[in-house]
Design a protein around this motif. Structure first.
Motif, PDB file in Angstrom:
ATOM      1  N   VAL A   1      -2.059   4.758  -7.800  1.00  0.00           N
ATOM      2  CA  VAL A   1      -3.184   4.025  -7.179  1.00  0.00           C
ATOM      3  C   VAL A   1      -4.310   4.679  -6.971  1.00  0.00           C
ATOM      4  CG1 VAL A   1      -3.580   2.837  -4.963  1.00  0.00           C
ATOM      5  CG2 VAL A   1      -1.290   2.929  -5.715  1.00  0.00           C
ATOM      6  N   TYR A   2      -5.364   4.060  -7.410  1.00  0.00           N
ATOM      7  CA  TYR A   2      -6.832   4.584  -7.408  1.00  0.00           C
ATOM      8  C   TYR A   2      -7.612   3.873  -6.650  1.00  0.00           C
ATOM      9  CZ  TYR A   2      -5.001   6.844 -11.630  1.00  0.00           C
ATOM     10  OH  TYR A   2      -4.326   7.582 -12.630  1.00  0.00           O
ATOM     11  N   ARG A   3      -8.462   4.484  -5.730  1.00  0.00           N
ATOM     12  CA  ARG A   3      -9.548   3.767  -4.986  1.00  0.00           C
ATOM     13  C   ARG A   3     -10.693   3.651  -5.763  1.00  0.00           C
ATOM     14  NH1 ARG A   3     -10.874   5.215   1.482  1.00  0.00           N
ATOM     15  NH2 ARG A   3     -12.412   3.391   1.679  1.00  0.00           N
TER      16      ARG A   3
ATOM     17  N   ASP B   1     -11.813  -2.942   0.511  1.00  0.00           N
ATOM     18  CA  ASP B   1     -12.217  -2.155  -0.441  1.00  0.00           C
ATOM     19  C   ASP B   1     -11.376  -2.421  -1.853  1.00  0.00           C
ATOM     20  OD1 ASP B   1     -14.260   0.122  -0.111  1.00  0.00           O
ATOM     21  OD2 ASP B   1     -13.115   0.472   1.676  1.00  0.00           O
TER      22      ASP B   1
ATOM     23  N   TYR C   1      -8.809  -1.411  -4.891  1.00  0.00           N
ATOM     24  CA  TYR C   1      -7.825  -0.521  -5.419  1.00  0.00           C
ATOM     25  C   TYR C   1      -7.412  -0.896  -6.872  1.00  0.00           C
ATOM     26  CZ  TYR C   1      -7.980   1.608  -0.932  1.00  0.00           C
ATOM     27  OH  TYR C   1      -8.324   2.263   0.539  1.00  0.00           O
ATOM     28  N   TYR C   2      -6.895   0.283  -7.617  1.00  0.00           N
ATOM     29  CA  TYR C   2      -6.433   0.003  -8.947  1.00  0.00           C
ATOM     30  C   TYR C   2      -5.001   0.384  -8.950  1.00  0.00           C
ATOM     31  CZ  TYR C   2      -5.758  -0.089 -13.860  1.00  0.00           C
ATOM     32  OH  TYR C   2      -5.371  -0.731 -15.263  1.00  0.00           O
TER      33      TYR C   2
ATOM     34  N   PRO D   1       0.941  -1.246  -0.074  1.00  0.00           N
ATOM     35  CA  PRO D   1       0.105  -0.014   0.062  1.00  0.00           C
ATOM     36  C   PRO D   1       0.980   1.259  -0.122  1.00  0.00           C
ATOM     37  CG  PRO D   1       0.156  -0.969   2.266  1.00  0.00           C
ATOM     38  CD  PRO D   1       1.006  -1.897   1.351  1.00  0.00           C
TER      39      PRO D   1
END
Length: 535
Positions: A520-522, A509, A511-512, A480
């Motif tokens: 990193v995208y949520r 969740d 993530y991408y 992360p």
């Protein structure tokens, strides 16, 4: 010569000598021309005949000067009638010899106990609520501080506090968290989504359709157990397991299917029960699965260690058993790990004591590596993670490694990432000491795997997600983000259908991780996602 003398020759010093308990006093007589010289060597007589020495004592806020015949600080204080407590401090020490003009300081030490009531700040819990407008918050529950009683021991020197030491702490009331609902807007990235992306949350199936902000509920059953949750390679069929609530006999679960392209998808049973593992073949023409049975004790099931191959036909799975039930090796009741080869001709398998390969045409099983069983001392067993290279020539596997420092092999907490050339017959370690929950995903862009932050901690360690080239070189941490808590177990990840990134399930969740930028995208703000699939 040595001779005995009568007491009266010592005059006024006789009382001191008599107090020593001696009945006869010996002296040394030395005869000279003029008479007899007598040298008395008794310490009591020397002290008696010595001249008094002036000393000053500072005690209880006063200073006193007096003359003493004592030879040590302790004797001088006793002569002055000054008593000492168990904790009192004397400077110079009581054993120090008296010198003229010496200043003796007595510091009175006392201790008291004090109980303090300390408030414990209450934590703040944030709930994501899609019904709230951007920037809007709503108080769901007020927080209340907790209370602790702390006992402090205070040390005093001449009436002044010099030390405070905590000796006991007791929790009287736990804090009650404050709960605040906030809007989801602005925290979740709005990104286009290719293929079919589904996830399991609140024991139901959900689908992200077209873009991350459009989430549709696909089931309203409330009993998906998460053991099986897999998409067909074309993304059309979702197979999932349900905890049986209506069966008249005890079963582990029942397998159901959902045809997602339908206008109103409706779940249908596919005719299988007690499934422990199931996965589609890469070509999508078959499924492989294993079964078990309920067990009254932990972990709640007993694996059959069998293998079935089935085909999807008219909404149901028609299967034949290709491997009969076996013991499955040490701790076989837990079950085995399986992984399809990219060409669909073989299945790699992992047991608690080794890894191997099963040829589906000849049904011949070949052992590739063996290692000591990991002794968990609990109601679970460790089996190795497996992942094929995209070309099917190599197999990446987690292997139980040798002891660190003399412990029995079955108690070693070392686990290494190995690469096995399945056709060429060689194997070697690629990355050492990654941890038992490392997890592996071999993508066209390289290897993704978990790395334990504290490998020696065994199953208690947190994990980071790393990437490395196919040969293990150029290792780098990718998730992360810095400062965030690590994975609590094996990282769950899926390669994107378009080959441009990695889908990661983290802290409930999605993530991408964009490749190669590393951005990193949520994608969600659910907080309770338990499984996912992307095709």
């Amino acid at each position: 010569m040595i001779e005995s003398v009568e007491p009266n020759i010592f005059g006024p010093c006789w009382p001191a000598i008599r107090g020593s308990g001696m009945k006869t006093i010996s002296i040394l007589s030395v005869r000279s021309r003029s008479g007899v010289w007598t040298l008395v060597i008794l310490p009591f007589l020397i002290a008696c005949l010595a001249r008094p020495i002036p000393v000053t004592v500072a005690v209880d806020g006063q200073r006193r000067t007096f003359y003493t015949r004592g030879t040590t600080v302790r004797e001088a204080l006793a002569q002055a009638g000054i008593s000492l407590g168990d904790l009192d401090r004397v400077s110079p020490p009581e054993t120090a010899r008296i010198t003229p003009g010496m200043v003796i300081t007595v510091t009175r030490i006392t201790q008291t106990l004090e109980v303090q009531e300390i408030q414990i700040p209450f934590p703040r819990q944030v709930l994501k609520d899609a019904r709230l407008a951007p920037g809007e918050t709503r108080l769901i529950r007020r927080g209340e501080p907790g209370v602790e009683h702390v006992m402090i021991r205070i040390t005093w020197a001449d009436g002044q506090p010099i030390e405070r030491q905590e000796i006991h702490r007791e929790r009287i009331r736990d804090p009650v968290p404050e709960i605040v609902a906030v809007s989801l807007q602005g925290e979740v990235a709005s990104l286009p989504v290719s293929g079919t992306l589904v996830f399991l949350a609140r024991r139901d199936a959900w689908q992200i359709v077209g873009e991350t902000t459009r989430i549709l509920r696909r089931t309203n059953l409330g009993d998906l157990d998460g053991r099986i949750f897999t998409l067909s390679p074309d993304g059309d069929f979702l197979l999932f397991s349900r905890a049986s609530l209506t069966s008249t006999r005890t079963v582990l679960n029942a397998l159901w299917g959902l045809y997602l392209p339908a206008d109103s998808p409706r779940p249908q049973p596919v005719g299988l029960e007690n499934v422990l593992w199931l996965e589609w073949s890469p070509q999508g023409d078959r499924v492989a699965f294993t079964t078990g049975e309920p067990s009254p004790g932990p972990p709640g099931w007993r694996a059959h260690n069998d293998l079935w191959i089935g085909r999807w036909k008219n909404g149901r799975i028609e299967a034949r058993r290709v491997l009969t039930p076996t013991a499955g090796g040490p701790y076989g009741w837990w079950g085995m790990a399986w992984a399809w080869s990219p060409d669909g001709r073989r299945l790699a398998f992992g047991r608690t004591d080794g890894i191997g390969m099963l040829d589906l045409e000849s049904l011949k099983a070949t052992t590739l590596l063996t290692f000591p069983v990991y002794e968990t001392r609990s109601a679970w067993a460790w089996v190795p993670a497996l992942s094929w290279s995209p070309d099917g020539r190599y197999l990446a596997a987690l292997v139980h490694g040798p002891p660190r420092s003399g412990e029995p092999p079955e108690q070693s907490t070392r686990f290494d990432l190995w690469i096995v050339a399945v056709d060429d017959g060689w194997a070697r370690p690629l990355v050492e000491d990654v941890g038992l929950w490392a997890g592996i995903l071999w993508s066209p862009q390289g290897l993704f795997f978990g790395q334990a932050r504290q490998p020696e901690a065994g199953d208690a360690s947190r994990y980071d997600l790393y990437w490395a080239d196919h040969d293990g070189s150029d290792r780098r941490r990718v998730f992360p983000p810095e400062g965030e808590i690590g994975f609590g177990g094996q990282p769950d990840m899926r390669w994107a259908p378009d080959g441009q990134g990695l889908l990661i399930r983290y802290q409930g969740d999605l993530y991408y991780l964009a490749i190669p930028s590393g951005q990193v995208y949520r994608l969600t703000a659910q907080g309770d996602i338990a499984a996912m699939a992307w095709r």
